[in-house]
Design an enzyme around this catalytic site. Structure first.
Site, short mmCIF file in Angstrom:
data_model
loop_
_atom_site.label_atom_id
_atom_site.label_comp_id
_atom_site.label_asym_id
_atom_site.label_seq_id
_atom_site.Cartn_x
_atom_site.Cartn_y
_atom_site.Cartn_z
N ASP A 135 -35.46 33.58 -13.66
CA ASP A 135 -34.82 34.58 -12.79
C ASP A 135 -34.59 35.94 -13.46
OD1 ASP A 135 -32.96 33.41 -14.49
OD2 ASP A 135 -31.34 33.40 -13.02
N GLU A 222 -27.78 29.33 -27.37
CA GLU A 222 -28.54 30.31 -28.14
C GLU A 222 -28.03 30.36 -29.58
OE1 GLU A 222 -26.97 30.79 -25.25
OE2 GLU A 222 -28.22 31.92 -23.83
C1 UGA Z 1 -27.64 31.99 -19.08
C2 UGA Z 1 -28.80 32.15 -20.06
O1 UGA Z 1 -29.59 33.28 -19.69
C3 UGA Z 1 -29.66 30.87 -20.03
O2 UGA Z 1 -30.78 31.02 -20.87
C4 UGA Z 1 -28.80 29.70 -20.47
O3 UGA Z 1 -29.54 28.49 -20.38
C5 UGA Z 1 -27.61 29.60 -19.55
O4 UGA Z 1 -26.89 30.83 -19.46
C6 UGA Z 1 -26.70 28.52 -20.10
O5 UGA Z 1 -25.82 28.84 -20.90
O6 UGA Z 1 -26.93 27.35 -19.81
P1 UGA Z 1 -27.88 31.75 -16.31
O7 UGA Z 1 -28.51 32.85 -15.54
O8 UGA Z 1 -26.42 31.53 -16.16
O9 UGA Z 1 -28.31 31.87 -17.83
O10 UGA Z 1 -28.64 30.33 -16.03
P2 UGA Z 1 -29.86 30.00 -15.05
O11 UGA Z 1 -30.82 31.13 -14.99
O12 UGA Z 1 -29.30 29.46 -13.78
O13 UGA Z 1 -30.54 28.77 -15.82
C7 UGA Z 1 -31.34 28.96 -16.98
C8 UGA Z 1 -32.71 28.31 -16.78
O14 UGA Z 1 -32.56 26.90 -16.61
C9 UGA Z 1 -33.47 28.84 -15.54
O15 UGA Z 1 -34.82 29.03 -15.87
C10 UGA Z 1 -33.28 27.73 -14.53
O16 UGA Z 1 -34.37 27.60 -13.61
C11 UGA Z 1 -33.13 26.49 -15.39
N1 UGA Z 1 -32.23 25.45 -14.83
C12 UGA Z 1 -31.03 25.80 -14.29
C13 UGA Z 1 -32.61 24.12 -14.83
O17 UGA Z 1 -33.71 23.79 -15.32
N2 UGA Z 1 -31.78 23.18 -14.31
C14 UGA Z 1 -30.56 23.50 -13.76
O18 UGA Z 1 -29.83 22.60 -13.28
C15 UGA Z 1 -30.18 24.85 -13.77
MN MN Z 2 -30.57 33.17 -15.25
#
Ligand code: UGA
Ligand code: MN
Length: 272
Positions: A135, A222
């Site tokens: 995203d 991270e």
């Molecule tokens: C922030 C960071 O940018 C992420 O890299 C980090 O993993 C996350 O916080 C965290 O601390 O876990 P954020 O925008 O809040 O990101 O998270 P998402 O973009 O919703 O998820 C990160 C990635 O994991 C996305 O590529 C999403 O598709 C994937 N994801 C999310 C899954 O594979 N499973 C899930 O249940 C949720």
């Molecule tokens: Mn994100």
């Protein structure tokens, strides 16, 4: 060097849109291998077809692993994408080892006209690893900044952590990272978003096992990962004009309003 991009991808109403946008970016980057890991028990036909159409040709891998615990909402507590990135790293190790073996084979084979003499016998794994969530928004220049990472490179990330940007602060005299511009959870050793660093592939070969842990609290994934490879700030390689240019933004896809679906169900045969 090849850039290995590791992208966890969550199933849901915006998955196809998010991956379509990311594919539109990544297909323009030369020497890039995209590893997409779905948060699913098995790879889906939707993502398989999207990758086939993506223009990435054969330089992608499509994997899947289901998360143990799914953490929902915009203010979730536990880290996301842990199992997916660990599987992506395991796959990356195979790709890099295979590429190194192929390069070594090429060097052993009879000299071709124009070949350079006296190159070293051992083929060190070449490549750089970047964790690109589906995203975010990526300026194409960020990939050329990270491509020549020696160990671990860093740069700022736009619109994240309650700030216009978060990032390393570089001392202009020494050209070293000396501190961080950060507000959220600033007690972290490496307070940086996943989108703000790249790691040389050899580190993943030299450090075996699962590098991300389910028990890392949100925001610490991270920091805990970087702590495996980096001891001091001075080891970090500042990119993007000594960390003064924003080349990636932590955009987030809004959860769509589907409140009319119950009254007016969409055709389930239409893939969205
Ligand atoms: C922030 C960071 O940018 C992420 O890299 C980090 O993993 C996350 O916080 C965290 O601390 O876990 P954020 O925008 O809040 O990101 O998270 P998402 O973009 O919703 O998820 C990160 C990635 O994991 C996305 O590529 C999403 O598709 C994937 N994801 C999310 C899954 O594979 N499973 C899930 O249940 C949720
Ligand atoms: Mn994100």
């Amino acid at each position: 060097p090849v850039i290995y991009v590791i992208t966890p991808s969550k199933p849901g109403p915006t998955q196809k849109a998010d991956l379509t946008r990311l594919a539109s970016t990544l297909r323009q980057v030369p020497a890039l291998h995209w590893i997409v890991i779905e948060d699913q028990p098995a790879p889906t036909a939707l993502v398989a077809a999207l990758l086939e159409r993506s223009g990435m040709r054969n330089s992608y891998s499509h994997l899947a692993v289901q998360s143990e615990a799914v953490s929902a909402g915009p203010r979730y507590k536990t880290a996301r994408g842990v199992e997916q990135r660990n599987l992506g790293i395991a796959h990356l190790r195979e790709l890099v080892s295979a590429a190194a073996a192929a390069a070594a084979q090429l060097k052993r084979s009879p000299q071709r006209p124009g070949d350079q003499q006296g190159e070293s016998e051992t083929s060190a794994p070449e490549g750089v690893v970047y964790f690109a969530d589906d995203d975010n928004t990526y300026d194409l220049r960020v990939f050329e900044e990270m491509r020549f990472t020696q160990h671990v490179s860093v740069w700022p990330v736009g619109i994240v952590g309650g700030l216009m940007y978060e990032g390393p602060v570089v001392d202009l005299a020494t050209r070293r990272v000396v501190r961080w511009h950060v507000g959220w959870k600033k007690q972290r050793q490496f307070p940086i978003d996943m989108a703000g660093f790249a790691i040389h592939a050899r580190n993943f070969i030299n450090t075996p096992g699962e590098l991300l842990s389910r028990s890392s609290p949100r925001g610490y994934l991270e920091s805990h990962l970087l702590a495996r490879f980096v001891r001091q700030l001075a080891q970090l390689e500042p990119k993007a004009d000594l960390c003064s240019t924003i080349l990636v933004w932590h955009t987030r896809t809004e959860a769509p309003d589907l409140s009319q679906e119950e009254a007016h169900p969409s055709d389930p045969l239409v893939e969205v």
